[in-house]
Design an enzyme around this catalytic site. Structure first.
Site, PDB file in Angstrom:
ATOM      1  N   HIS A  50      63.491  27.180  48.317  1.00  0.00           N
ATOM      2  CA  HIS A  50      63.652  26.143  49.363  1.00  0.00           C
ATOM      3  C   HIS A  50      62.713  25.761  50.348  1.00  0.00           C
ATOM      4  O   HIS A  50      62.350  27.035  50.110  1.00  0.00           O
ATOM      5  CB  HIS A  50      65.652  26.083  49.974  1.00  0.00           C
ATOM      6  CG  HIS A  50      65.713  27.674  50.782  1.00  0.00           C
ATOM      7  ND1 HIS A  50      64.436  27.949  52.385  1.00  0.00           N
ATOM      8  CD2 HIS A  50      67.039  28.462  50.638  1.00  0.00           C
ATOM      9  CE1 HIS A  50      65.397  29.018  52.663  1.00  0.00           C
ATOM     10  NE2 HIS A  50      66.431  29.243  51.203  1.00  0.00           N
ATOM     11  N   HIS A  53      61.824  29.274  51.755  1.00  0.00           N
ATOM     12  CA  HIS A  53      60.814  30.770  51.450  1.00  0.00           C
ATOM     13  C   HIS A  53      59.761  30.256  50.405  1.00  0.00           C
ATOM     14  O   HIS A  53      58.626  30.869  51.105  1.00  0.00           O
ATOM     15  CB  HIS A  53      62.106  30.207  49.541  1.00  0.00           C
ATOM     16  CG  HIS A  53      63.093  30.714  49.488  1.00  0.00           C
ATOM     17  ND1 HIS A  53      63.971  30.084  49.211  1.00  0.00           N
ATOM     18  CD2 HIS A  53      63.800  31.967  49.307  1.00  0.00           C
ATOM     19  CE1 HIS A  53      65.696  30.881  48.986  1.00  0.00           C
ATOM     20  NE2 HIS A  53      65.120  32.304  48.924  1.00  0.00           N
TER      21      HIS A  53
HETATM   22  P1  AMP Z   1      67.546  35.427  49.574  1.00  0.00           P
HETATM   23  O1  AMP Z   1      66.381  35.060  48.978  1.00  0.00           O
HETATM   24  O2  AMP Z   1      68.234  33.885  50.389  1.00  0.00           O
HETATM   25  O3  AMP Z   1      66.751  36.826  48.872  1.00  0.00           O
HETATM   26  O4  AMP Z   1      66.005  35.097  50.582  1.00  0.00           O
HETATM   27  C1  AMP Z   1      64.647  35.876  49.952  1.00  0.00           C
HETATM   28  C2  AMP Z   1      63.534  35.968  51.236  1.00  0.00           C
HETATM   29  O5  AMP Z   1      63.963  34.496  51.909  1.00  0.00           O
HETATM   30  C3  AMP Z   1      64.116  36.587  52.679  1.00  0.00           C
HETATM   31  O6  AMP Z   1      62.736  37.632  52.828  1.00  0.00           O
HETATM   32  C4  AMP Z   1      64.965  36.013  53.680  1.00  0.00           C
HETATM   33  O7  AMP Z   1      65.193  36.224  54.667  1.00  0.00           O
HETATM   34  C5  AMP Z   1      63.446  34.247  53.528  1.00  0.00           C
HETATM   35  N1  AMP Z   1      64.185  33.167  53.988  1.00  0.00           N
HETATM   36  C6  AMP Z   1      65.882  32.853  53.804  1.00  0.00           C
HETATM   37  N2  AMP Z   1      65.951  31.741  53.745  1.00  0.00           N
HETATM   38  C7  AMP Z   1      64.762  31.580  55.018  1.00  0.00           C
HETATM   39  C8  AMP Z   1      64.816  30.643  56.096  1.00  0.00           C
HETATM   40  N3  AMP Z   1      65.423  29.924  56.668  1.00  0.00           N
HETATM   41  N4  AMP Z   1      63.614  30.773  56.453  1.00  0.00           N
HETATM   42  C9  AMP Z   1      62.486  31.973  56.130  1.00  0.00           C
HETATM   43  N5  AMP Z   1      62.819  32.979  55.453  1.00  0.00           N
HETATM   44  C10 AMP Z   1      63.633  33.057  55.241  1.00  0.00           C
END
Ligand code: AMP
Length: 297
Positions: A50, A53
């Site tokens: 999203h 990311h």
């Molecule tokens: P995930 O796929 O949820 O493991 O997230 C992968 C990376 O994206 C991690 O470093 C999260 O902190 C970052 N991330 C997820 N959602 C957000 C967001 N809304 N804003 C900024 N970074 C995000």
């Protein structure tokens, strides 16, 4: 996806996006680019990408010449009763987004490749991993640190961008990289939100229409704490927590996992908001979905 190449592993550098599942091939390609004097940037994700990311991808692009996104739903960071089996997936959409954003390489290893048969080696950061999500999700940060160390070893020297959204995770990984002399610069990137304030998350896809409306209570709590702190100069942790509790409990179907005020770096418990850097961190269940959010005030 005409220029999406999954075949080549080394040699000529394709202009478009590449997708590879082999750690050795990814390492060779990254070595190749470093050998040409380029800086490699890494954005580790679990996919179902999203705007949050994508903001990390853009951040990595500003810091690096060759941008790698990993997509891997890491089984070792999920507890036995968590959502590993239901975690949302859409690889074609993820690849299209990566291509749009000018990502160079998407690393999509299979679980058996990352964890072949036995895997008794783990990485653990004591202290920082123990409160907050670490207390509610035993073993979670061991899984995160282990997989991120493997990714760092596979990609090699790089700048790695993580979201402030997973605030404790970012602090844990920063510490790990320093303590283990990992040749990686760990960089944090701001939380990206929906127009109504809800922090973007792949898990938001689980929310029903009604839950989605209630889910803004995390953001509204943080806003209220910040406003109140601005108005009064400081706020005790107790006052901040009860302010948030009131807002969250006013929504039907919410269950607070934790609301805590911690030192923004050491993550030790903090008595006040507004004097020295404190982070207000919360985790709330809305129906069956667990959401987290935070703000450094
Ligand atoms: P995930 O796929 O949820 O493991 O997230 C992968 C990376 O994206 C991690 O470093 C999260 O902190 C970052 N991330 C997820 N959602 C957000 C967001 N809304 N804003 C900024 N970074 C995000």
């Amino acid at each position: 996806m005409s220029d999406l190449s999954t075949s080549g592993t080394t040699g000529a550098i394709a202009r478009g996006l590449r997708q590879l599942g082999s750690p050795a091939a990814v390492r060779r390609l990254c070595d190749d680019h470093r050998g040409r004097g380029q800086r490699v940037g890494l954005v580790p994700t679990m996919g179902y990408l999203h705007e949050g990311h994508l903001s990390l991808v853009r951040h990595a692009r500003r810091l690096a010449d060759y941008v790698v996104v990993s997509i891997f739903v890491n089984p070792t960071q999920f507890g036995p009763h968590e959502d590993l089996d239901h975690y949302p997936k859409d690889l074609p959409a993820d690849l299209a987004l990566c291509q749009q954003e000018g990502v160079d390489l998407v690393f999509t290893p299979e679980p058996e490749v990352m964890y072949p048969k036995t895997h008794p080696t783990t990485v653990e950061v004591e202290g920082l991993s123990q409160g907050l999500c670490g207390a509610r999700r035993p073993g979670h940060f061991r899984g995160v640190c282990t997989v991120v160390t493997k990714l760092f070893n596979i990609i090699g020297p790089c700048v790695a961008v993580f979201g402030d959204k997973d605030y404790q995770q970012l602090q844990v990984i920063r510490r790990m990289a320093v303590d283990l002399d990992q040749p990686v610069e760990v960089v944090g990137s701001p939380i990206i939100r929906e127009p109504d304030g809800l922090a973007m998350s792949s898990r938001n896809a689980y929310l029903t229409h009604q839950e989605r409306r209630a889910a803004t209570c995390l953001f509204r709590s943080l806003e209220a704490i910040q406003q109140q702190t601005l108005a009064t100069g400081t706020l005790s942790a107790k006052q901040a927590i009860s302010l948030a509790r009131e807002i969250i409990e006013a929504e039907e179907g919410t269950q607070i996992d934790y609301i805590e005020v911690r030192d923004a770096e050491a993550l030790t418990l903090s008595d006040t908001v507004g004097q020295s850097g404190a982070v207000v961190a919360l985790a709330v269940r809305i129906g069956r979905t667990r959401l987290i959010d935070n703000r450094v005030i």
